[in-house]
Design a protein around this motif. Sequence first.
Motif, PDB file in Angstrom:
ATOM      1  N   LEU A 432       4.798  24.951  58.078  1.00  0.00           N
ATOM      2  CA  LEU A 432       3.932  25.285  56.948  1.00  0.00           C
ATOM      3  C   LEU A 432       2.479  25.348  57.415  1.00  0.00           C
ATOM      4  CD1 LEU A 432       5.448  22.992  54.143  1.00  0.00           C
ATOM      5  CD2 LEU A 432       6.148  25.299  54.851  1.00  0.00           C
ATOM      6  N   ASP A 435       1.820  28.374  59.529  1.00  0.00           N
ATOM      7  CA  ASP A 435       1.513  29.531  58.688  1.00  0.00           C
ATOM      8  C   ASP A 435       0.043  29.528  58.261  1.00  0.00           C
ATOM      9  OD1 ASP A 435       2.227  31.825  56.891  1.00  0.00           O
ATOM     10  OD2 ASP A 435       1.669  30.356  55.357  1.00  0.00           O
ATOM     11  N   VAL A 442       2.451  33.265  53.941  1.00  0.00           N
ATOM     12  CA  VAL A 442       3.699  32.768  53.357  1.00  0.00           C
ATOM     13  C   VAL A 442       3.421  31.712  52.297  1.00  0.00           C
ATOM     14  CG1 VAL A 442       5.863  31.582  53.836  1.00  0.00           C
ATOM     15  CG2 VAL A 442       5.016  33.292  55.440  1.00  0.00           C
ATOM     16  N   MET A 443       2.541  30.765  52.605  1.00  0.00           N
ATOM     17  CA  MET A 443       2.201  29.718  51.644  1.00  0.00           C
ATOM     18  C   MET A 443       1.566  30.308  50.391  1.00  0.00           C
ATOM     19  SD  MET A 443       3.101  26.642  52.551  1.00  0.00           S
ATOM     20  CE  MET A 443       4.624  27.569  52.803  1.00  0.00           C
ATOM     21  N   SER A 445       2.095  33.314  49.198  1.00  0.00           N
ATOM     22  CA  SER A 445       3.141  34.008  48.460  1.00  0.00           C
ATOM     23  C   SER A 445       4.000  33.041  47.660  1.00  0.00           C
ATOM     24  CB  SER A 445       4.019  34.812  49.438  1.00  0.00           C
ATOM     25  OG  SER A 445       5.083  35.440  48.764  1.00  0.00           O
ATOM     26  N   VAL A 446       4.360  31.923  48.286  1.00  0.00           N
ATOM     27  CA  VAL A 446       5.156  30.904  47.577  1.00  0.00           C
ATOM     28  C   VAL A 446       4.382  30.350  46.399  1.00  0.00           C
ATOM     29  CG1 VAL A 446       6.225  28.634  47.786  1.00  0.00           C
ATOM     30  CG2 VAL A 446       6.486  30.300  49.630  1.00  0.00           C
ATOM     31  N   ALA A 447       3.095  30.045  46.618  1.00  0.00           N
ATOM     32  CA  ALA A 447       2.262  29.500  45.541  1.00  0.00           C
ATOM     33  C   ALA A 447       2.133  30.501  44.395  1.00  0.00           C
ATOM     34  CB  ALA A 447       0.890  29.114  46.082  1.00  0.00           C
ATOM     35  N   ASN A 449       4.223  33.072  43.588  1.00  0.00           N
ATOM     36  CA  ASN A 449       5.495  33.374  42.937  1.00  0.00           C
ATOM     37  C   ASN A 449       6.074  32.204  42.146  1.00  0.00           C
ATOM     38  OD1 ASN A 449       5.646  36.066  43.843  1.00  0.00           O
ATOM     39  ND2 ASN A 449       6.424  35.392  45.842  1.00  0.00           N
ATOM     40  N   THR A 450       5.639  30.991  42.452  1.00  0.00           N
ATOM     41  CA  THR A 450       6.128  29.822  41.707  1.00  0.00           C
ATOM     42  C   THR A 450       5.205  29.445  40.548  1.00  0.00           C
ATOM     43  OG1 THR A 450       4.984  28.329  43.250  1.00  0.00           O
ATOM     44  CG2 THR A 450       7.297  28.852  43.717  1.00  0.00           C
ATOM     45  N   LYS A 467      -2.751  27.385  48.407  1.00  0.00           N
ATOM     46  CA  LYS A 467      -1.863  27.445  49.569  1.00  0.00           C
ATOM     47  C   LYS A 467      -1.989  26.193  50.436  1.00  0.00           C
ATOM     48  CE  LYS A 467      -5.017  30.306  52.388  1.00  0.00           C
ATOM     49  NZ  LYS A 467      -5.181  31.631  53.041  1.00  0.00           N
ATOM     50  N   MET A 470       0.012  23.562  48.597  1.00  0.00           N
ATOM     51  CA  MET A 470       1.439  23.825  48.743  1.00  0.00           C
ATOM     52  C   MET A 470       1.952  23.313  50.082  1.00  0.00           C
ATOM     53  SD  MET A 470       4.183  25.033  47.379  1.00  0.00           S
ATOM     54  CE  MET A 470       3.549  25.953  45.964  1.00  0.00           C
TER      55      MET A 470
END
Length: 576
Positions: A432, A435, A442-443, A445-447, A449-450, A467, A470
């Motif tokens: 993580l 990244d 990536v972090m 994107s996850v943050a 989308n969630t 991010k 996250m």
Amino acid sequence: MAEAAAKGKPGWRAVLAALGHRKTAYMLLFGFAAGLPYALVLGTLYAWLSDSGEIDLETMGVFSLVGLAYAFKFLWSPALDRVDIPVLRKLGKRKQWIVTAQLLIGAALTSLSFIAPTNETIGIFSLLAGLAAFASATQDVVIDAWRVDVADEVATIDILSTVYQMGYRIAALVGGAFALFLAERTDWPTVYLTMGALMLVVGFAGLWAPDADATASETNGEEDKDDPYGLRKAGQLSPRLRAWSLAAVGALWGWALITVGVFMVRSLSSNPDTRPDSVEFISTMGPLIVIATVVIPSIIAAWLVRQERMGTNLLTEAAPAQSTADRAVDHLYRALVLPLTDLIGRLGWAMVIVIALVLTYRITDAIWGSFAYPFYLGELEYTKDEVAVASKFFGVGALLLGLALGGYLLTAIGRMLTLTLGAFFAAVTNLLYADLARGGAVMQSVADNTGFTWLVSALGGDERLSKLMMAIAGENIAVGVAGAAFVAYLSSIVSKGYSAVQYALLSSLTLLVGTLGRGALGQMIEERGYYDVFILTTLIGMFAVVLCIIEWMRQARLGKAAGVVAPEAVAASKAS
């Protein structure tokens, strides 16, 4: 009744039963008491010294002895296992030291509040800080032993280990972020007076904690004053052989104690030019001290176990002690050598696996921790306020969540599976940060989308902060699970009769590789950057995963199902 009711319950019901236990409540309190002085003396105190404006960075190096007290606390652990405090012995074998240490810490912190740190007072100021550190490290040794001694079928060693770490982490928040918050609104003397008073209250509350008296296990049921430990019965090792072994181990431990003591005294010098470099001391003398106090004594202990099993150098008939010197040798042998022969006698060749696992399990976060703030503030260019929010407040919450999850998993799926999963997730969560070192796509994107980015923005943050939070959340949850499992594992392989020495030795080894590897890691960061370092620490963490699987297989081969109390703990319990 409670123990019987707890048996066979699903994981969450067993957890609830344990959380309502008196021992669990005191474990939370003792965990808090262990974490508070560490945060105040090893971290927050530097903020006070910086604010004073009179103490330069070089002079602050005097407080290097604080870390030394924690790193080498095992050196005086045999005394804590064997020496009683006059009058206070009636409190219990462990409580007498726990309460005394907590009251000393409270007194030292309170006394600091009456001294302004200046060049004229730095001597007494550092002496009080050193006293608090020594008492805190002593408290840690005895609390670890207390946890092993009082564990039962309801307040299990797994639950107690998890709750201990929860208390410890809460204390880190109180002694760190809250102390800074309070200092901003009052002053530093008020902060340390408040924290000292809090430790005194905890010390007095500890008077009513339950305690387990290990006298029966230590004397093996013998009341003979000439052979209180059963060492002079027929079939035991000859007194002459034991005396020579004790002399060798005692000389090595004595050298280590003197070496550390001299370093502490030199560190307290008022002349900055005469103070030793703590980093250099740890890197050069640290390995030698471990070899002298762990490696060579373990080899001697293994040889003694082999002599006993081969039936050589044994007494053919009882040989009661004839003098005070004989009794003193027996007493010191019980304190210094028997904890090692007991551990090696139970584990045998598996001791190699255990030591390797202890050395590598926490290596990823142990090495990385020193470079976290340079990474956040320097490489990623976050502000101090952003790092404080993400790391101290949100990060501690995520860590507590990880500890709670680890406690549940220990009960629901078993210790060894939880230990293995903890090692795996603690390793891969370094990716993580890798990244983040590459931009954090990536972090982010996850943050996004969630919905986490939206939440952070609604609370006053921004996408960039989300991010970081996250990544910290992922790592801290993993570290929480790993930490809960690892403390439970260490606690399970020590014997109740020797818990202070054995746990202190094993837990001290967890810091060794991380401490020695920081210099090399810092050089790698300078040469290759953070991304490559995070990839490396991920790969290093996989060694611990492999060792967890090997240890899991070893325990399974001994006929113990995964998740049931480790065979070493069962053996220790029967011996007690």
